[in-house]
Design a protein around this motif. Structure first.
Motif, PDB file in Angstrom:
ATOM      1  N   GLY A  20      15.312 108.147  48.028  1.00 25.03           N
ATOM      2  CA  GLY A  20      16.082 107.459  49.072  1.00 25.03           C
ATOM      3  C   GLY A  20      17.504 107.238  48.617  1.00 25.03           C
ATOM      4  N   GLY A  21      18.293 106.663  49.508  1.00 23.49           N
ATOM      5  CA  GLY A  21      19.709 106.468  49.236  1.00 23.49           C
ATOM      6  C   GLY A  21      19.972 105.552  48.044  1.00 23.49           C
ATOM      7  N   THR A  22      19.099 104.594  47.840  1.00 19.98           N
ATOM      8  CA  THR A  22      19.274 103.669  46.725  1.00 19.98           C
ATOM      9  C   THR A  22      19.232 104.435  45.407  1.00 19.98           C
ATOM     10  N   ASN A  56      22.330 106.830  45.189  1.00 22.53           N
ATOM     11  CA  ASN A  56      23.547 106.154  44.743  1.00 22.53           C
ATOM     12  C   ASN A  56      23.485 105.845  43.251  1.00 22.53           C
ATOM     13  N   HIS A  61      26.990  99.289  51.033  1.00 26.33           N
ATOM     14  CA  HIS A  61      25.556  98.969  51.124  1.00 26.33           C
ATOM     15  C   HIS A  61      25.035  98.178  49.923  1.00 26.33           C
ATOM     16  N   SER A  86      22.574  98.596  48.165  1.00 25.86           N
ATOM     17  CA  SER A  86      22.017  99.398  47.072  1.00 25.86           C
ATOM     18  C   SER A  86      23.021  99.590  45.937  1.00 25.86           C
ATOM     19  N   THR A  90      32.155 104.714  52.117  1.00 23.42           N
ATOM     20  CA  THR A  90      30.939 104.751  52.934  1.00 23.42           C
ATOM     21  C   THR A  90      31.209 105.575  54.191  1.00 23.42           C
ATOM     22  N   GLY A 101      29.833 105.839  57.270  1.00 21.66           N
ATOM     23  CA  GLY A 101      28.908 105.236  58.229  1.00 21.66           C
ATOM     24  C   GLY A 101      28.289 103.985  57.634  1.00 21.66           C
ATOM     25  N   THR A 143      26.243 100.624  57.207  1.00 19.26           N
ATOM     26  CA  THR A 143      24.906 100.368  57.728  1.00 19.26           C
ATOM     27  C   THR A 143      24.963  99.389  58.898  1.00 19.26           C
ATOM     28  N   ASP A 174      28.954 107.511  50.052  1.00 16.43           N
ATOM     29  CA  ASP A 174      27.635 107.049  50.457  1.00 16.43           C
ATOM     30  C   ASP A 174      27.493 107.272  51.960  1.00 16.43           C
ATOM     31  N   ALA A 231      24.418 107.718  53.454  1.00 14.79           N
ATOM     32  CA  ALA A 231      22.953 107.672  53.645  1.00 14.79           C
ATOM     33  C   ALA A 231      22.595 107.727  55.122  1.00 14.79           C
ATOM     34  N   TYR A 232      23.208 106.857  55.897  1.00 16.48           N
ATOM     35  CA  TYR A 232      22.979 106.903  57.351  1.00 16.48           C
ATOM     36  C   TYR A 232      23.950 107.872  58.026  1.00 16.48           C
ATOM     37  N   ASP A 257      20.747 110.687  53.867  1.00 12.07           N
ATOM     38  CA  ASP A 257      19.285 110.559  53.941  1.00 12.07           C
ATOM     39  C   ASP A 257      18.726 111.331  55.132  1.00 12.07           C
ATOM     40  N   HIS A 261      15.827 111.090  56.105  1.00 14.85           N
ATOM     41  CA  HIS A 261      14.909 110.191  56.818  1.00 14.85           C
ATOM     42  C   HIS A 261      15.652 109.192  57.706  1.00 14.85           C
ATOM     43  N   LYS A 262      16.971 109.207  57.667  1.00 11.24           N
ATOM     44  CA  LYS A 262      17.694 108.332  58.587  1.00 11.24           C
ATOM     45  C   LYS A 262      18.131 109.107  59.833  1.00 11.24           C
TER      46      LYS A 262
END
Ligand SMILES: *Cc1c(COP(=O)(O)O)cnc(C)c1O
Length: 451
Positions: free
Chosen positions: A143-145, A148, A177, A179, A226, A228, A230, A255, A257-258, A284, A286-287
């Motif tokens: 995952g993004g955590t 990163n 984020h 994370s 970032t 995007g 969160t 970052d 992730a989203y 990510d 999954h996002k």
């Protein structure tokens, strides 16, 4: 017999039932939203499930279908609009089943070459989309955590080659984020945050944070932009922030992730100007790339730096690491790994990139349409104009308690999952839209419920 659990075909009947269950779940249109149950309720209804003799597969599956699954919220429901949801394509979910059945070790080229080749094609595509040069690469992590953390570990390792420090620091924005703070804790370093303008980290904000880090006797080694945020879905001024990073000789990590998935939308690409300066980025699947949990694409401009930081050495591993092959695990804080990029690969290979561009763009368009509707209603107030697919707004006059009651009622009715949030101490709520089956009319109905 001791091989009873492993003999192929011994569970043919159960296999059919499990596959039927998966098929039925994928056919639900939509799957019921469902809701959590208390520990007491689940203990009462599911009871003790781990026993010396076992329950038998049919009973265990029945328990899952009737008691446990309904006690899990369906994140892919079109009206799940909280946090950052997920909306896997059917192709990606199907291929997750194949990955599960295939027992592929994704850590090394030697063991997983075919699957790693496919994963790497996706990473190459993402790198190219972001304007990184050929030779960029990395790995899909959980995952993004973890993405990163792995990027920042590589960045610090690289900084250590050229300078020492009493105390290392990462530069990020106040909207970055959580994370990053978690990674800083694990790495025993500091995060120094700079201010945002309308939710966006800019060149000036990055300069201010670097100055304040230096004034505190810290040694910055990386700047994080970032792509995007969160909470609001705002893309930082990546060109400005990246420029400052380069000027100070610091690693530039993006970052995304989203929100980095938004770069696929031709009309929104310009928002990401400067991402091509990144030394590393994450996004990510999954996002907002319509893949199942869990996967983060981590890409480095120069993967050799990541390898120097992350490759594990041991007598039992040398046969893998001394070959000169591209071993995914050497690029992050992990060793054994599922080939978790394959569901995205299969779906992209199936549908082509163009459909992804359209799906992402449609989410952004929907977010902007509903934002206009929010702005037009006198009992509602936009907290900030949306940029990507997150819309944050207030119901005038409502306290935190009012939001919670409204949110609970929506979930109880099975219609939508929209949780209270807040900004600068003021309660609000938000729609995070990453599901191409979310309907404008349903969003309007949610707004009506706040009257
Ligand atoms: C969600 C998110 C993360 C963390 O990703 P996980 O996959 O939940 O670990 C990091 N950064 C941003 C901007 C995010 O939105």
């Amino acid at each position: 017999m001791s091989d009873a659990m492993h003999r192929p075909g011994a569970l043919n009947k159960l296999r059919g039932k499990v596959i039927d269950y998966a098929t039925e779940r994928m056919n639900l249109d939509p799957a019921p939203l469902d809701s959590p149950r208390t520990l007491e309720e689940l203990t009462k209804e599911a009871g003790q499930t781990i026993t010396e003799q076992g329950l038998g597969g049919e009973r265990a599956l029945e328990l899952f279908a009737e008691v446990l699954a309904p006690a899990t919220i369906s994140i892919d429901h079109p009206n799940y609009l909280s946090f950052i949801p997920a909306a896997p394509t059917e192709a990606s979910s199907l291929f997750d089943l194949v990955v599960s059945a295939s027992s592929i070790y994704g850590g090394s080229w030697k063991e997983g070459a075919g699957a790693v080749y496919a994963e790497n094609q996706v990473l190459e595509f993402l790198a190219k989309e972001c304007g990184l040069p050929a030779g960029s690469g990395g790995v899909f992590v959980q995952g993004g955590t973890l993405g990163n953390l792995s990027a920042l570990v590589a960045a610090r390792e690289s900084a250590k080659q050229s300078r020492g420090a009493k105390r290392w620091a990462v530069i990020a924005s106040v909207e970055s984020h959580s994370s990053l703070k978690a990674a800083a804790k694990v790495m025993d370093i500091e995060i120094v945050t700079g201010p945002c303008v309308d939710g966006r980290f800019t060149e000036a904000g990055a300069r201010e944070a670097i100055s304040s880090a230096l004034a505190s006797g810290l040694t910055p080694f990386a700047v994080v932009g970032t792509a995007g945020t969160t909470n609001f879905g705002i893309v930082d001024d990546l060109a400005g922030v990246g420029k400052v990073a380069k000027e100070f000789g610091l690693w530039f990590h993006v970052d995304g992730a989203y929100g980095l998935a938004g770069i696929l939308s031709p009309n929104h690409r310009h928002l990401y100007r400067g991402v091509e300066l990144a030394d590393s980025f994450i996004v990510d699947p999954h996002k907002w790339l319509f893949a199942p949990f869990d996967a983060c694409a981590l890409v480095y401009r120069n993967p050799a730096i990541a390898r120097a930081a992350h490759t594990q050495h041991g007598d039992y591993l040398d046969t893998l690491t001394e070959t000169g092959d591209f071993n995914p695990s050497d690029h992050a804080f992990n060793l054994t790994r599922r080939v978790r990029g394959l569901p995205l690969w299969f779906s992209m290979a199936t549908h082509g990139v163009e459909l992804y561009r359209k799906a992402v763009a449609s989410n952004i368009d929907l977010a902007h349409e509903i934002a206009n509707e929010i702005a037009a209603r006198d009992y509602l107030q936009l907290v900030r104009k949306p940029e990507l697919s997150v819309v944050v707004f207030e119901r005038k006059g409502w306290s935190k308690v009012d939001y919670q009651k409204w949110s609970d009622d929506l979930l109880d009715s099975g219609f939508a999952f929209v949780v209270p949030s807040s900004h600068e101490g003021k309660p609000n709520t938000r729609f995070a839209i990453v599901n191409p089956t979310t309907k404008y009319s349903d969003l309007v109905q949610i707004l009506d419920s706040m009257r």
